[in-house]
Write a protein that holds these residues in place. Structure first.
Motif, PDB file in Angstrom:
ATOM      1  N   ARG A 101      21.620  32.977  15.352  1.00  0.00           N
ATOM      2  CA  ARG A 101      22.770  33.786  14.956  1.00  0.00           C
ATOM      3  C   ARG A 101      23.921  33.676  15.934  1.00  0.00           C
ATOM      4  O   ARG A 101      24.874  34.459  15.860  1.00  0.00           O
ATOM      5  N   ALA A 102      23.834  32.726  16.874  1.00  0.00           N
ATOM      6  CA  ALA A 102      24.826  32.672  17.948  1.00  0.00           C
ATOM      7  C   ALA A 102      26.229  32.378  17.421  1.00  0.00           C
ATOM      8  O   ALA A 102      27.198  33.041  17.814  1.00  0.00           O
ATOM      9  N   ARG A 103      26.376  31.403  16.510  1.00  0.00           N
ATOM     10  CA  ARG A 103      27.710  31.011  16.061  1.00  0.00           C
ATOM     11  C   ARG A 103      28.407  32.166  15.352  1.00  0.00           C
ATOM     12  O   ARG A 103      29.571  32.486  15.648  1.00  0.00           O
ATOM     13  N   THR A 104      27.713  32.813  14.431  1.00  0.00           N
ATOM     14  CA  THR A 104      28.324  33.929  13.703  1.00  0.00           C
ATOM     15  C   THR A 104      28.615  35.091  14.631  1.00  0.00           C
ATOM     16  O   THR A 104      29.687  35.716  14.560  1.00  0.00           O
ATOM     17  N   SER A 105      27.670  35.396  15.521  1.00  0.00           N
ATOM     18  CA  SER A 105      27.866  36.511  16.447  1.00  0.00           C
ATOM     19  C   SER A 105      29.029  36.252  17.402  1.00  0.00           C
ATOM     20  O   SER A 105      29.859  37.138  17.641  1.00  0.00           O
TER      21      SER A 105
END
Length: 252
Positions: A101-105
């Motif tokens: 979820r790093a990119r969206t977060s």
């Protein structure tokens, strides 16, 4: 196995878990200081600190229970150990999902600061030497951000920081789970399997209930009639002597 060997081994296990708790608390403090709070969650670091303090407390209880020979302490420590393992497994699951979820977060965090706190974005761009989120045209902190060759976006730098901290946390949490599971298994083996006779020091003494007759009194009461029945019957001479003494007393 001698009486002192299992007890000493349990003390060594509790000391090892206390040291592990101190390492986890120190690691959580390190992650808390190294993380970029605007983009990375501080929850894993705080959880590591709490788990580390919990392990130290449980190790102290276990040592007290072993020294004072308290079975109640051992039960509490086992419950705390299982609770710590469950928390570590949940933390492992959360840390393993953070890179997914790093990119969206990171994009959501960047957008939030782009609309409300561009000064924080400027500090991030200055720290990594980047401009914008994905490139210099994608939400830069100011219009002159790309000057000086800052054409690369900050996403790659932020993602590497998140992955690095998550990797450290995942490694140590996995190590802690393995150590705690082995400690629980070995401790149970020492208590239940190895010294079944010697584990009497873990059983708390039973206190007599109010009104109960101590075991010594029935024995004394039973012994009194036996002593009376064992005495020889009086002889005729003894009876005559007793009767003469009674006559003398009456005449006097």
């Amino acid at each position: 196995m001698s009486y002192d060997t299992p007890q000493a081994t349990l003390v060594v296990l509790t000391t090892a878990n206390a040291l592990l708790g101190a390492v986890l608390a120190a690691l959580g403090s390190y992650l808390l200081t190294e993380s970029i709070r605007e983009f990375t969650s501080t929850s894993p670091a705080v959880c590591l600190i709490i788990i580390g303090l919990l392990l130290i407390f449980a190790a102290d209880l276990a040592t007290t229970g072993i020294i004072t020979q308290s079975w109640t302490h051992i039960r509490i420590v086992a419950s705390l150990g299982l609770l710590a393992i469950l928390a570590e497994l949940m933390l492992m699951l959360a840390v393993s999902q953070s890179p997914i979820r790093a990119r969206t977060s990171l994009r959501n965090s960047w957008l939030r600061m782009y609309t409300g706190n561009r000064l924080a974005l400027q500090r991030v761009e200055h720290m990594f030497g980047c401009c914008g989120f994905e490139d210099s045209a994608n939400m830069p902190s100011h219009s002159n951000c790309s000057l000086g060759g800052k054409a690369q976006g900050c996403y790659e730098h932020l993602a590497q920081a998140v992955f690095y901290l998550s990797k450290i946390a995942a490694k140590w949490v996995t190590f802690a789970v393995v150590v705690q599971v082995l400690s629980l298994i070995l401790g149970s083996y020492l208590i239940v399997r190895v010294f079944e006779v010697d584990r009497a020091w873990l059983i708390e003494p039973e206190m007599p209930a109010a009104g109960d007759v101590p075991p010594s009194e029935p024995l004394a009461a039973a012994a009194a009639p036996a002593m009376a029945t064992d005495a020889p019957p009086p002889s005729p001479q003894d009876n005559a002597a007793v009767a003469g003494n009674a006559t003398n007393v009456e005449s006097a």
